[in-house]
Design a protein around this motif. Structure first.
Motif, PDB file in Angstrom:
ATOM      1  N   PRO A  44       0.837  -1.204   0.000  1.00  0.00           N
ATOM      2  CA  PRO A  44       0.000   0.000   0.000  1.00  0.00           C
ATOM      3  C   PRO A  44       0.870   1.252   0.000  1.00  0.00           C
ATOM      4  CG  PRO A  44       0.103  -0.934   2.187  1.00  0.00           C
ATOM      5  CD  PRO A  44       0.876  -1.859   1.296  1.00  0.00           C
ATOM      6  N   CYS A  45       0.351   2.285  -0.620  1.00  0.00           N
ATOM      7  CA  CYS A  45       1.068   3.555  -0.674  1.00  0.00           C
ATOM      8  C   CYS A  45       0.026   4.676  -0.676  1.00  0.00           C
ATOM      9  CB  CYS A  45       1.916   3.587  -1.948  1.00  0.00           C
ATOM     10  SG  CYS A  45       3.128   4.885  -1.982  1.00  0.00           S
ATOM     11  N   ALA A  46       0.067   5.552   0.311  1.00  0.00           N
ATOM     12  CA  ALA A  46      -0.930   6.615   0.440  1.00  0.00           C
ATOM     13  C   ALA A  46      -0.596   7.802  -0.457  1.00  0.00           C
ATOM     14  CB  ALA A  46      -1.025   7.071   1.888  1.00  0.00           C
ATOM     15  N   VAL A  47      -1.636   8.373  -1.055  1.00  0.00           N
ATOM     16  CA  VAL A  47      -1.501   9.588  -1.862  1.00  0.00           C
ATOM     17  C   VAL A  47      -1.717  10.761  -0.910  1.00  0.00           C
ATOM     18  CG1 VAL A  47      -2.416  10.895  -3.816  1.00  0.00           C
ATOM     19  CG2 VAL A  47      -2.432   8.398  -3.881  1.00  0.00           C
ATOM     20  N   ILE A  48      -0.661  11.554  -0.658  1.00  0.00           N
ATOM     21  CA  ILE A  48      -0.779  12.606   0.362  1.00  0.00           C
ATOM     22  C   ILE A  48      -0.854  14.015  -0.215  1.00  0.00           C
ATOM     23  CG2 ILE A  48       0.306  11.215   2.150  1.00  0.00           C
ATOM     24  CD1 ILE A  48       2.882  12.788   1.660  1.00  0.00           C
ATOM     25  N   PRO A  57      -7.550  10.643  -5.912  1.00  0.00           N
ATOM     26  CA  PRO A  57      -7.854  11.676  -4.917  1.00  0.00           C
ATOM     27  C   PRO A  57      -6.864  11.661  -3.750  1.00  0.00           C
ATOM     28  CG  PRO A  57      -9.806  10.372  -5.460  1.00  0.00           C
ATOM     29  CD  PRO A  57      -8.631   9.687  -6.083  1.00  0.00           C
ATOM     30  N   THR A  58      -6.639  12.825  -3.167  1.00  0.00           N
ATOM     31  CA  THR A  58      -5.776  12.926  -1.998  1.00  0.00           C
ATOM     32  C   THR A  58      -6.294  11.992  -0.916  1.00  0.00           C
ATOM     33  OG1 THR A  58      -5.373  15.230  -2.546  1.00  0.00           O
ATOM     34  CG2 THR A  58      -4.786  14.551  -0.325  1.00  0.00           C
ATOM     35  N   TRP A  59      -5.381  11.309  -0.244  1.00  0.00           N
ATOM     36  CA  TRP A  59      -5.631  10.323   0.802  1.00  0.00           C
ATOM     37  C   TRP A  59      -6.272   9.043   0.276  1.00  0.00           C
ATOM     38  CZ3 TRP A  59      -2.356  10.688   4.271  1.00  0.00           C
ATOM     39  CH2 TRP A  59      -1.949  11.935   4.748  1.00  0.00           C
ATOM     40  N   SER A  60      -6.059   8.765  -1.006  1.00  0.00           N
ATOM     41  CA  SER A  60      -6.398   7.435  -1.531  1.00  0.00           C
ATOM     42  C   SER A  60      -5.277   6.497  -1.104  1.00  0.00           C
ATOM     43  CB  SER A  60      -6.465   7.445  -3.051  1.00  0.00           C
ATOM     44  OG  SER A  60      -7.557   8.189  -3.499  1.00  0.00           O
ATOM     45  N   LEU A  61      -5.578   5.228  -1.068  1.00  0.00           N
ATOM     46  CA  LEU A  61      -4.553   4.228  -0.785  1.00  0.00           C
ATOM     47  C   LEU A  61      -4.340   3.441  -2.069  1.00  0.00           C
ATOM     48  CD1 LEU A  61      -2.787   3.269   1.577  1.00  0.00           C
ATOM     49  CD2 LEU A  61      -4.439   1.451   1.956  1.00  0.00           C
ATOM     50  N   CYS A  62      -3.151   3.606  -2.658  1.00  0.00           N
ATOM     51  CA  CYS A  62      -2.797   2.896  -3.888  1.00  0.00           C
ATOM     52  C   CYS A  62      -2.163   1.568  -3.510  1.00  0.00           C
ATOM     53  CB  CYS A  62      -1.770   3.686  -4.690  1.00  0.00           C
ATOM     54  SG  CYS A  62      -2.471   5.007  -5.629  1.00  0.00           S
ATOM     55  N   PHE A  63      -2.453   0.569  -4.300  1.00  0.00           N
ATOM     56  CA  PHE A  63      -1.796  -0.717  -4.123  1.00  0.00           C
ATOM     57  C   PHE A  63      -0.811  -0.869  -5.273  1.00  0.00           C
ATOM     58  CE2 PHE A  63      -5.418  -0.884  -1.478  1.00  0.00           C
ATOM     59  CZ  PHE A  63      -4.978  -1.580  -0.364  1.00  0.00           C
ATOM     60  N   VAL A  64       0.449  -1.056  -4.905  1.00  0.00           N
ATOM     61  CA  VAL A  64       1.567  -0.966  -5.837  1.00  0.00           C
ATOM     62  C   VAL A  64       2.242  -2.320  -5.980  1.00  0.00           C
ATOM     63  CG1 VAL A  64       3.786   0.192  -6.227  1.00  0.00           C
ATOM     64  CG2 VAL A  64       1.905   1.435  -5.148  1.00  0.00           C
ATOM     65  N   ASP A  65       2.489  -2.711  -7.229  1.00  0.00           N
ATOM     66  CA  ASP A  65       3.223  -3.938  -7.521  1.00  0.00           C
ATOM     67  C   ASP A  65       4.711  -3.615  -7.488  1.00  0.00           C
ATOM     68  OD1 ASP A  65       4.303  -6.306  -8.419  1.00  0.00           O
ATOM     69  OD2 ASP A  65       3.356  -6.226 -10.405  1.00  0.00           O
ATOM     70  N   CYS A 136      -6.189   5.983   6.944  1.00  0.00           N
ATOM     71  CA  CYS A 136      -5.805   4.922   7.889  1.00  0.00           C
ATOM     72  C   CYS A 136      -4.289   4.805   7.970  1.00  0.00           C
ATOM     73  CB  CYS A 136      -6.405   3.585   7.467  1.00  0.00           C
ATOM     74  SG  CYS A 136      -8.193   3.565   7.538  1.00  0.00           S
ATOM     75  N   SER A 137      -3.617   4.891   6.818  1.00  0.00           N
ATOM     76  CA  SER A 137      -2.155   4.784   6.836  1.00  0.00           C
ATOM     77  C   SER A 137      -1.539   5.984   7.546  1.00  0.00           C
ATOM     78  CB  SER A 137      -1.597   4.640   5.422  1.00  0.00           C
ATOM     79  OG  SER A 137      -1.584   5.862   4.756  1.00  0.00           O
ATOM     80  N   LYS A 138      -2.194   7.140   7.424  1.00  0.00           N
ATOM     81  CA  LYS A 138      -1.719   8.337   8.133  1.00  0.00           C
ATOM     82  C   LYS A 138      -1.802   8.113   9.642  1.00  0.00           C
ATOM     83  CE  LYS A 138      -2.793  13.235   8.722  1.00  0.00           C
ATOM     84  NZ  LYS A 138      -3.717  14.314   8.411  1.00  0.00           N
ATOM     85  N   ALA A 139      -2.901   7.514  10.096  1.00  0.00           N
ATOM     86  CA  ALA A 139      -3.085   7.262  11.526  1.00  0.00           C
ATOM     87  C   ALA A 139      -2.077   6.240  12.040  1.00  0.00           C
ATOM     88  CB  ALA A 139      -4.507   6.783  11.793  1.00  0.00           C
ATOM     89  N   VAL A 140      -1.767   5.244  11.229  1.00  0.00           N
ATOM     90  CA  VAL A 140      -0.860   4.175  11.651  1.00  0.00           C
ATOM     91  C   VAL A 140       0.575   4.676  11.813  1.00  0.00           C
ATOM     92  CG1 VAL A 140       0.130   1.968  10.921  1.00  0.00           C
ATOM     93  CG2 VAL A 140      -2.298   2.345  10.736  1.00  0.00           C
ATOM     94  N   LYS A 141       0.923   5.761  11.144  1.00  0.00           N
ATOM     95  CA  LYS A 141       2.288   6.282  11.253  1.00  0.00           C
ATOM     96  C   LYS A 141       2.544   6.958  12.594  1.00  0.00           C
ATOM     97  CE  LYS A 141       3.118   6.479   6.426  1.00  0.00           C
ATOM     98  NZ  LYS A 141       3.706   7.083   5.310  1.00  0.00           N
ATOM     99  N   ASN A 142       1.494   7.300  13.304  1.00  0.00           N
ATOM    100  CA  ASN A 142       1.612   7.896  14.626  1.00  0.00           C
ATOM    101  C   ASN A 142       1.973   6.786  15.625  1.00  0.00           C
ATOM    102  OD1 ASN A 142       1.034   8.797  17.225  1.00  0.00           O
ATOM    103  ND2 ASN A 142      -0.598  10.147  16.528  1.00  0.00           N
ATOM    104  N   PRO A 143       3.055   6.937  16.405  1.00  0.00           N
ATOM    105  CA  PRO A 143       3.479   5.876  17.341  1.00  0.00           C
ATOM    106  C   PRO A 143       2.403   5.484  18.355  1.00  0.00           C
ATOM    107  CG  PRO A 143       5.148   7.595  17.200  1.00  0.00           C
ATOM    108  CD  PRO A 143       3.964   8.074  16.423  1.00  0.00           C
ATOM    109  N   ILE A 144       1.624   6.435  18.818  1.00  0.00           N
ATOM    110  CA  ILE A 144       0.572   6.124  19.792  1.00  0.00           C
ATOM    111  C   ILE A 144      -0.504   5.267  19.129  1.00  0.00           C
ATOM    112  CG2 ILE A 144      -1.259   7.117  21.232  1.00  0.00           C
ATOM    113  CD1 ILE A 144       0.651   9.537  21.655  1.00  0.00           C
TER     114      ILE A 144
END
Length: 171
Positions: A44-48, A57-65, A136-144
Motif C-alpha cells: 500500500p502507498c498513500a496519496v498525500i 484523490p488525496t488520501w487514496s490508498l494505492c496498491f503498488v506492484d 488509515c495509513s496516516k493514523a498508523v504512522k503515529n506511534p501512539i
C-alpha cells in the motif's frame, strides 16, 4: 438415495461449516490479506497530495506492484518512485520514456518532474486505489496509534484463544 436421517446429518454439518466461516474474526482476515500482500509484492502507498487529482484523490490508498519490471513500464502508467533528493515516494504518471529514464508528471501539475525515474529508484507500478483509505495509513504512522492497534490485535487474539480453549473443554 439418502435416508432422511443421513440428509439431516449432512445438513447439520453444512450449517456448522457455514457458521465457522461466518465467525472467523475480522483481524484474521486482515492478517491473511497482509501476508498475501507481502508474499505477492503488493504494497500500500498513500496519496498525500493533490498532484494526481482527479484520478487519484488525496488520501487514496494505492496498491503498488513492487515486482513490476522497469522494462514493462509504458507511457501512461502510474508509477511510484523514490525522489533522489530526499527519498520521499512520489506517485506520478509516466509521460515519456527516454534512454536515460522516465519522465513523470502529476495529472494536476502543469510542469513535468523531468527525468525522475531510473532503474535505481523505481518502487513499483500502481495497480488500483481505494479513495480515502489513505487516512488509515496516516493514523498508523503515529506511534501512539500503532501501539493502540497492536494492543487491540493482541487482546482480540488472546480472547479468541481463550474462547477456543473454553469450547474445546466443553466438548
Amino acid at each position: 438415495m439418502l435416508k432422511y436421517e443421513e440428509k439431516l446429518h449432512l445438513d447439520e454439518k453444512y450449517e456448522k461449516l457455514k457458521l465457522k466461516w461466518k465467525t472467523v474474526p475480522i483481524y484474521k482476515w486482515y492478517l491473511i490479506v497482509i501476508l498475501l500482500g507481502l508474499i505477492s509484492g503488493i504494497r500500500p502507498c498513500a496519496v498525500i497530495s493533490g498532484s494526481m487529482e482527479p484520478n487519484l484523490p488525496t488520501w487514496s490508498l494505492c496498491f503498488v506492484d513492487t515486482r513490476a519490471s522497469y522494462d514493462n513500464i509504458q507511457t501512461g502508467d502510474i508509477v511510484v518512485y523514490s525522489r533522489r533528493a530526499d527519498g520521499l515516494r512520489i506517485i506520478h504518471r509516466v509521460i515519456a520514456i527516454e534512454p536515460e529514464g522516465m519522465i513523470t508528471k502529476g495529472d494536476a501539475n502543469s510542469v513535468s518532474d523531468g527525468l525522475s525515474v531510473g532503474r535505481d529508484n523505481l518502487y513499483g507500478k500502481s495497480l488500483f486505489h481505494i479513495p480515502y483509505l489513505g487516512y488509515c495509513s496516516k493514523a498508523v504512522k503515529n506511534p501512539i496509534s500503532k501501539t493502540i492497534i497492536i494492543a487491540c490485535f493482541a487482546v482480540l487474539l488472546l480472547t479468541d484463544v481463550k474462547n477456543s480453549r473454553r469450547k474445546y473443554k466443553d466438548k
